[in-house]
Design a protein around this motif. Structure first.
Motif, PDB file in Angstrom:
ATOM      1  N   LEU A   1       7.028  -2.448 -12.664  1.00 26.40           N
ATOM      2  CA  LEU A   1       6.063  -2.366 -13.769  1.00 26.40           C
ATOM      3  C   LEU A   1       5.472  -3.761 -14.057  1.00 26.40           C
ATOM      4  CD1 LEU A   1       8.216  -1.961 -17.013  1.00 26.40           C
ATOM      5  CD2 LEU A   1       9.124  -2.590 -14.802  1.00 26.40           C
ATOM      6  N   PRO A   2       4.201  -3.828 -14.473  1.00 26.65           N
ATOM      7  CA  PRO A   2       3.584  -5.142 -14.723  1.00 26.65           C
ATOM      8  C   PRO A   2       4.325  -5.940 -15.797  1.00 26.65           C
ATOM      9  CG  PRO A   2       2.109  -3.329 -15.373  1.00 26.65           C
ATOM     10  CD  PRO A   2       3.264  -2.719 -14.659  1.00 26.65           C
ATOM     11  N   HIS A   3       4.942  -5.251 -16.740  1.00 28.71           N
ATOM     12  CA  HIS A   3       5.657  -5.924 -17.836  1.00 28.71           C
ATOM     13  C   HIS A   3       6.765  -6.832 -17.338  1.00 28.71           C
ATOM     14  CE1 HIS A   3       4.139  -1.965 -18.697  1.00 28.71           C
ATOM     15  NE2 HIS A   3       4.052  -2.251 -19.985  1.00 28.71           N
TER      16      HIS A   3
ATOM     17  N   LYS B   1       7.487 -13.067 -12.622  1.00 28.85           N
ATOM     18  CA  LYS B   1       7.950 -13.919 -11.514  1.00 28.85           C
ATOM     19  C   LYS B   1       7.353 -13.431 -10.206  1.00 28.85           C
ATOM     20  CE  LYS B   1      12.621 -15.449 -12.592  1.00 28.85           C
ATOM     21  NZ  LYS B   1      13.988 -15.001 -12.330  1.00 28.85           N
ATOM     22  N   GLU B   2       7.336 -12.115 -10.044  1.00 25.64           N
ATOM     23  CA  GLU B   2       6.852 -11.470  -8.829  1.00 25.64           C
ATOM     24  C   GLU B   2       5.389 -11.859  -8.564  1.00 25.64           C
ATOM     25  OE1 GLU B   2       9.245  -9.762  -7.539  1.00 25.64           O
ATOM     26  OE2 GLU B   2       8.224  -8.767  -5.869  1.00 25.64           O
ATOM     27  N   ALA B   3       4.615 -11.931  -9.655  1.00 27.17           N
ATOM     28  CA  ALA B   3       3.178 -12.179  -9.524  1.00 27.17           C
ATOM     29  C   ALA B   3       2.880 -13.553  -8.945  1.00 27.17           C
ATOM     30  CB  ALA B   3       2.492 -12.000 -10.876  1.00 27.17           C
TER      31      ALA B   3
ATOM     32  N   GLN C   1       0.812  -1.227   0.000  1.00 28.48           N
ATOM     33  CA  GLN C   1       0.000   0.000   0.000  1.00 28.48           C
ATOM     34  C   GLN C   1       0.842   1.272   0.000  1.00 28.48           C
ATOM     35  OE1 GLN C   1      -2.344  -0.533   3.544  1.00 28.48           O
ATOM     36  NE2 GLN C   1      -3.941  -1.664   2.487  1.00 28.48           N
ATOM     37  N   TRP C   2       2.137   1.133   0.317  1.00 30.86           N
ATOM     38  CA  TRP C   2       2.977   2.319   0.494  1.00 30.86           C
ATOM     39  C   TRP C   2       3.833   2.609  -0.734  1.00 30.86           C
ATOM     40  CZ3 TRP C   2       2.663   5.083   5.232  1.00 30.86           C
ATOM     41  CH2 TRP C   2       1.727   4.527   6.119  1.00 30.86           C
ATOM     42  N   LEU C   3       3.642   1.844  -1.798  1.00 33.59           N
ATOM     43  CA  LEU C   3       4.428   2.033  -3.012  1.00 33.59           C
ATOM     44  C   LEU C   3       3.730   3.009  -3.956  1.00 33.59           C
ATOM     45  CD1 LEU C   3       5.213  -1.744  -3.727  1.00 33.59           C
ATOM     46  CD2 LEU C   3       6.450  -0.168  -2.248  1.00 33.59           C
ATOM     47  N   SER C   4       4.532   3.633  -4.837  1.00 32.43           N
ATOM     48  CA  SER C   4       3.986   4.476  -5.917  1.00 32.43           C
ATOM     49  C   SER C   4       2.984   5.510  -5.433  1.00 32.43           C
ATOM     50  CB  SER C   4       3.280   3.603  -6.964  1.00 32.43           C
ATOM     51  OG  SER C   4       4.202   2.811  -7.611  1.00 32.43           O
ATOM     52  N   ARG C   5       3.303   6.194  -4.366  1.00 30.50           N
ATOM     53  CA  ARG C   5       2.407   7.252  -3.916  1.00 30.50           C
ATOM     54  C   ARG C   5       3.237   8.390  -3.342  1.00 30.50           C
ATOM     55  NH1 ARG C   5      -1.825   5.954  -0.800  1.00 30.50           N
ATOM     56  NH2 ARG C   5      -1.717   8.075  -0.045  1.00 30.50           N
TER      57      ARG C   5
END
Ligand code: MN
Ligand code: MN
Length: 456
Positions: free
Chosen positions: A168-170, A174-176, A129-133
């Protein structure tokens, strides 16, 4: 919406049906939004409370208010009542700290054309929740000569903000496949802090770090070593906001537990100048990490303050009698049942947004471990206090049995023998950067605390 809940909401709508009540609610909520927007750390909160308490003292006819702060992070306030102290206090306890990302003491790392700041999270967070904000920097640094430098960057429109980059989703294939627990690592909660290299001394290492340290020196007089003696906190940037077209929800950071700090403080200011019993508020720090430390609920600070009021106001009173006869509210937030997570709650024993402050007889987890389990005699007395003034309230547990749980400061109050129960509004997205509360709950919680402080 089920019929029973529709009825509850209707009761609330009726409660606010008069123009006067609804205007008072709007004013309370507007000042709450300002409070929440400027008090993001425990130090900022305690400073706000002292400033407003001082103003209040200047306008009241009698000076019967005692207060004492500790380390700028904890505060005790008392208002002398009619009855002897040995008959006990009416005490409300809340906490001014909230989950956040603290700077590490040796914070700077420079890699791949960026300067980052290492953090160590404080309290229970869901890390993603604390990312990209946008994040703001709040805190203090203390120089070797004792000078305190207060920092607040990222709240004004023209200020820069800071952020943690997310994948980035691209490239996230692996992360997913990872679980939530392993996908977000504490050591990757690094804040992007600078980008421009130092154009002097081109051969030296870490050009961005050198340039940023030069700015910190120029703007704030701080050296790299000063961060060893600093408490710097990264919090969500920006003001609290109305949520929803009808503006009946409030979104903002730190509502756990600043919603109870604000409502109990306002109730105290609005309560009788000479209440029947001495009214006390205690604002603690460190609740989110176990109430330890010299400013947390497990410290001796409150005890010393109560000894001090006894010495000043009633030297013959026995401190143990004051404690044993005290009635206390652990003012902390509850978690409501919500549409997307209904399966985690027992609908018959759940709190609902907007249906008034929530009593929680016990917190803790599993078989009520680590709970204060309030005595029924005390709950009966409190029911009478609220019902006699038609203040809506709810009784609920935090989630289904064995779904998790949580703790508050209730057990540390109860350790003194005082009657204690949790009472506070329900908030959604608790511990997230944008928690949600209901305007109905803000106002009715304040009214409930006021009734408690005034009760005979
Ligand atoms: Mn809390
Ligand atoms: Mn909390």
């Amino acid at each position: 919406m089920k019929k029973a809940i529709a009825n509850k909401m209707q009761n609330i709508a009726d409660y606010f049906a008069t123009k006067e009540q609804s205007e008072q609610m709007q004013q309370t909520v507007a000042s709450y939004i300002d409070f929440l927007s400027c008090c993001k750390t425990e130090r900022e909160t305690i400073a706000y409370l002292i400033e407003h308490l001082e103003k209040h003292r200047q306008t009241s006819s009698k000076d019967t208010i005692f207060y004492k702060q500790w380390r700028e992070k904890s505060l005790f306030i008392a208002k002398k009542g009619k009855r002897p102290l040995s008959e006990g206090l009416h005490l409300i306890a809340s906490h001014a700290d909230s989950p956040r990302l603290d700077w590490k003491q040796n914070p700077f790392i420079e890699n791949d054309s960026l300067l980052q700041v290492k953090t160590h999270y404080y309290g229970g967070i869901r890390k993603y929740q604390w990312l990209s904000r946008p994040m703001a920097l709040h805190g203090v640094a203390v120089k070797e000569n004792g000078e305190q430098v207060r920092l607040c960057i990222g709240e004004k429109d023209m200020d820069p903000v800071f952020t943690i980059s997310d994948l980035l989703p691209h490239l996230a294939q692996k992360e997913a496949g990872k679980t939530l627990q392993t996908a977000f690592e504490g050591e990757k909660l690094n804040i992007i802090f600078g980008h421009a290299p130092d154009i002097k001394n081109k051969e030296e290492e870490h050009p961005i770090k050198r340039a940023v340290l030069r700015l910190l020196k120029e703007y704030y007089g701080l050296e790299a070593e000063d961060f060893y003696s600093a408490e710097i906190q990264m919090v969500p940037a920006g003001r609290a906001r109305y949520v929803g077209l009808d503006r009946k929800l409030i979104g903002g950071y730190g509502q756990d537990d600043k919603i109870c700090v604000f409502t109990s403080f306002k109730a105290f200011l609005e309560s009788a100048e000479e209440p029947e019993y001495t009214s006390c508020l205690i604002f603690w720090d460190k609740e989110e990490i176990g109430s330890n430390g010299s400013t947390g609920a497990q410290s001796r600070f409150m005890e010393y303050c109560i000894q001090e009021i006894a010495e000043q106001w009633e030297p013959e009173a026995k401190v143990r009698d004051i404690f044993l006869n005290t009635k206390a509210l652990s003012a902390d937030v509850s978690a409501p049942i919500e549409p997307d997570w209904e399966e985690l709650h027992d609908a018959n024993n759940a709190a609902y947004m907007g249906c008034g402050p929530v009593f929680c007889k016990f917190t803790g987890s599993r078989g009520k471990y680590d709970a204060n389990d309030a005595h029924p005699e005390y709950i009966a007395w409190l029911r009478h206090v609220l019902n006699s003034q038609q203040i809506p309230w709810q009784m609920a547990e935090l989630g289904k049995v064995d779904c998790g749980g949580g703790g508050t400061v209730a057990l540390y109050l109860a350790a003194y023998g005082m009657d204690t129960i949790d009472l506070g509004p329900a908030i959604m997205s608790m511990h997230s950067p944008f928690e949600l509360s209901s305007v109905y709950d803000i106002y009715t919680t304040k009214e409930a605390y006021r009734a408690f402080l005034n009760a005979k």
